[in-house]
Scaffold this active site. Structure first.
Site, short mmCIF file in Angstrom:
data_model
loop_
_atom_site.label_atom_id
_atom_site.label_comp_id
_atom_site.label_asym_id
_atom_site.label_seq_id
_atom_site.Cartn_x
_atom_site.Cartn_y
_atom_site.Cartn_z
N LYS A 119 38.18 10.14 9.17
CA LYS A 119 39.53 9.89 8.63
C LYS A 119 40.60 10.15 9.68
O LYS A 119 41.64 9.49 9.70
CB LYS A 119 39.77 10.77 7.40
CG LYS A 119 39.19 10.21 6.12
CD LYS A 119 40.01 9.04 5.60
CE LYS A 119 39.47 8.52 4.28
NZ LYS A 119 40.17 7.32 3.81
N ALA B 242 39.38 1.83 0.81
CA ALA B 242 37.91 1.85 0.91
C ALA B 242 37.46 2.90 1.92
O ALA B 242 38.07 3.07 2.97
CB ALA B 242 37.38 0.49 1.32
N TYR C 54 33.32 13.20 7.43
CA TYR C 54 34.37 12.48 6.68
C TYR C 54 35.74 12.78 7.27
O TYR C 54 36.52 11.86 7.58
CB TYR C 54 34.31 12.91 5.21
CG TYR C 54 35.50 12.46 4.38
CD1 TYR C 54 35.68 11.11 4.07
CD2 TYR C 54 36.43 13.37 3.89
CE1 TYR C 54 36.77 10.70 3.30
CE2 TYR C 54 37.51 12.97 3.12
CZ TYR C 54 37.67 11.63 2.82
OH TYR C 54 38.74 11.22 2.06
N THR D 219 37.17 -0.82 -6.50
CA THR D 219 36.27 -0.26 -7.53
C THR D 219 36.32 1.26 -7.60
O THR D 219 35.70 1.87 -8.47
CB THR D 219 34.80 -0.66 -7.24
OG1 THR D 219 34.46 -0.17 -5.93
CG2 THR D 219 34.59 -2.15 -7.29
N GLY D 220 37.06 1.89 -6.69
CA GLY D 220 37.11 3.35 -6.65
C GLY D 220 38.16 3.90 -7.60
O GLY D 220 38.87 3.16 -8.30
N THR E 268 43.81 11.94 4.60
CA THR E 268 43.35 12.99 3.68
C THR E 268 43.63 14.41 4.20
O THR E 268 43.64 14.65 5.41
CB THR E 268 41.82 12.86 3.45
OG1 THR E 268 41.34 14.02 2.77
CG2 THR E 268 41.05 12.75 4.75
N GLU F 295 41.56 16.62 4.16
CA GLU F 295 40.34 17.09 4.84
C GLU F 295 40.50 17.03 6.37
O GLU F 295 39.71 17.62 7.10
CB GLU F 295 39.12 16.27 4.41
CG GLU F 295 38.70 16.50 2.96
CD GLU F 295 38.01 17.84 2.72
OE1 GLU F 295 37.42 18.38 3.68
OE2 GLU F 295 38.07 18.34 1.59
P1 NAP Z 1 36.31 6.40 -4.16
O1 NAP Z 1 36.44 6.47 -5.64
O2 NAP Z 1 35.13 7.03 -3.52
O3 NAP Z 1 36.33 4.84 -3.74
C1 NAP Z 1 35.92 4.42 -2.47
C2 NAP Z 1 35.92 2.90 -2.45
O4 NAP Z 1 35.51 2.44 -1.16
C3 NAP Z 1 35.00 2.25 -3.48
O5 NAP Z 1 35.68 1.20 -4.09
C4 NAP Z 1 33.86 1.71 -2.63
O6 NAP Z 1 33.28 0.57 -3.16
C5 NAP Z 1 34.62 1.33 -1.37
N1 NAP Z 1 33.77 1.13 -0.19
C6 NAP Z 1 32.86 1.98 0.33
N2 NAP Z 1 32.28 1.44 1.41
C7 NAP Z 1 32.84 0.21 1.58
C8 NAP Z 1 32.66 -0.82 2.53
N3 NAP Z 1 31.78 -0.74 3.53
N4 NAP Z 1 33.41 -1.95 2.42
C9 NAP Z 1 34.31 -2.07 1.41
N5 NAP Z 1 34.51 -1.13 0.47
C10 NAP Z 1 33.78 0.01 0.56
O7 NAP Z 1 37.61 6.98 -3.45
P2 NAP Z 1 39.04 7.35 -4.09
O8 NAP Z 1 38.99 8.70 -4.67
O9 NAP Z 1 39.51 6.20 -4.91
O10 NAP Z 1 39.92 7.47 -2.78
C11 NAP Z 1 40.59 6.34 -2.22
C12 NAP Z 1 40.81 6.60 -0.74
O11 NAP Z 1 41.64 7.75 -0.58
C13 NAP Z 1 39.56 6.88 0.05
O12 NAP Z 1 39.72 6.34 1.34
C14 NAP Z 1 39.50 8.40 0.13
O13 NAP Z 1 38.79 8.83 1.25
C15 NAP Z 1 40.98 8.71 0.23
N6 NAP Z 1 41.37 10.02 -0.29
C16 NAP Z 1 41.00 10.38 -1.54
C17 NAP Z 1 41.39 11.62 -2.02
C18 NAP Z 1 41.02 12.05 -3.43
O14 NAP Z 1 41.18 13.22 -3.75
N7 NAP Z 1 40.59 11.14 -4.28
C19 NAP Z 1 42.18 12.47 -1.24
C20 NAP Z 1 42.57 12.04 0.02
C21 NAP Z 1 42.17 10.80 0.48
P3 NAP Z 1 31.80 0.52 -3.87
O15 NAP Z 1 32.05 0.05 -5.25
O16 NAP Z 1 31.10 -0.51 -3.11
O17 NAP Z 1 31.19 1.87 -3.75
#
Ligand code: NAP
Length: 326
Positions: free
Chosen positions: A158, A80, A154, A11-12, A126, A128
């Site tokens: 990670k 997630a 965070y 969903t993210g 990440t 971070e």
């Molecule tokens: P996001 O939009 O915040 O999505 C996070 C997802 O994790 C959502 O689908 C959320 O579902 C799910 N989630 C949270 N807690 C959970 C749980 N207990 N069990 C199962 N699912 C759970 O993140 P994103 O931007 O798509 O990023 C994807 C991944 O890449 C993440 O791990 C993030 O930390 C990492 N990342 C992102 C970036 C960036 O710039 N975007 C950079 C580096 C790394 P709900 O619908 O339930 O909230």
């Protein structure tokens, strides 16, 4: 034969981009959704009707084992997480449980369901984890050999996920890889993240729905790319014969102020200062001042390069939000 892929975090932001990409490549896609009444479930089902939803939670290992049994995946993408840095300061223990220990739960679920030699695993690491203290690579940007110094719950959680993934690769010979991704944004970015907060507020200001935007510090510099480009990199990482870790980044860094410059220019405003208020509530206990990535390894080994540049990204986001809010 079509491959099966299991995505946590469907969903993210990245989950949506990746589901689309894998579906286009002929995969059968399964996605984990948590919560009894997750409001994003209906949105996901409507937008990605080809995704088979599995109800599970990264903190509940038995649910992950069941997800493995149902999806029988060739590839698992662990996206997630509690992923918002500011939120992680307010909910540090939850962040550890999901963003840190959740990775172990997923890896163990793969092992316990007999997939340790057959399933390829991607961990969403990440930038971070580096923490912005650019003492070891001044000016060159962080690469796969840079030192880690996370500056938030965070980033610390990670880093655990990163090392436990490497540990399972070394201990059990699993095809487990980490993508160390620098910030990637776009039209699917959550409204709680600063780039989308800005693009959405700018659209609303243009349409007369909002007067100003409240932000924390405008000085942090980030290496911002487009999420659609980055999920292509995730897929390429899992297509390699050998598991490994890769930095995905643009190699450029810009301040939040520069993001504001470009976003407000899109609606014909050169001086955005009257529309931006700084609110200490959005300041963090510890800030990451600068993130700059060095994607040389990914470019050479994976043949991956970002396609969307910084001005293109800002324009895409503002255009999207102008349509959304009209
Ligand atoms: P996001 O939009 O915040 O999505 C996070 C997802 O994790 C959502 O689908 C959320 O579902 C799910 N989630 C949270 N807690 C959970 C749980 N207990 N069990 C199962 N699912 C759970 O993140 P994103 O931007 O798509 O990023 C994807 C991944 O890449 C993440 O791990 C993030 O930390 C990492 N990342 C992102 C970036 C960036 O710039 N975007 C950079 C580096 C790394 P709900 O619908 O339930 O909230």
């Amino acid at each position: 034969m079509a491959k099966n892929a299991l995505i946590t975090g469907i969903t993210g932001q990245d989950g949506g981009h990746l589901a689309k990409l894998l579906h286009e490549k002929g995969y059968k896609v399964f996605g984990i959704i948590r919560g009894q009444h997750n409001p994003r479930r209906q949105i996901t089902e409507a937008e990605f009707p080809y995704v088979t939803i599995i109800e599970a939670d990264l903190t509940d290992q038995s649910s992950l084992i069941r997800a493995m049994e149902v999806s029988k995946p060739d590839e698992v993408y662990n996206l997630a997480a509690v992923s918002h840095v500011g939120y992680s300061f307010k909910n540090p223990q939850l962040t550890v449980d999901v963003t840190g220990k959740g990775v172990l739960n997923m890896l163990e679920a793969i092992r316990l369901s007999g997939g340790e030699k057959s399933v390829r695993f991607y961990q969403a690491s990440t930038s971070e984890m580096f923490g912005g203290l650019d003492y070891n690579r001044p000016g060159k940007g962080y690469d796969e050999d840079s030192l880690f110094h996370p500056r938030s719950p965070y980033g610390v959680a990670k880093l655990y996920g990163h090392w436990i993934t490497k540990n399972y690769r070394e201990s059990y010979d699993m095809h487990a890889s980490c993508g160390i991704l620098f910030n990637h944004e776009g039209e699917r970015r959550g409204l709680e993240f600063v780039t989308r907060k800005i693009s959405n507020a700018v659209a609303r200001i243009k349409l007369g729905k909002q007067d100003y935007i409240e932000l924390g510090s405008l000085d942090p510099k980030r290496d911002w790319g487009y999420a659609g480009d980055y999920v292509e990199g995730m897929w390429r990482i899992l297509q390699q014969d050998k598991p490994d870790d890769y930095v995905l980044a643009t190699g450029e860094t810009h301040t939040i102020g520069e993001f504001l410059d470009l976003a407000f220019k899109e609606i014909g405003i050169d001086d955005w200062k009257p529309y931006v208020k700084q609110n200490p509530a959005f300041m963090r206990p510890a800030e990451v001042d600068i993130l700059l990535g060095n994607p040389t390894k990914a470019e050479k080994v994976l043949g991956w390069k970002r396609q969307v540049d910084f001005p293109g990204l800002v324009k895409m986001m503002v255009d999207h939000d102008l349509k959304l809010e009209s």
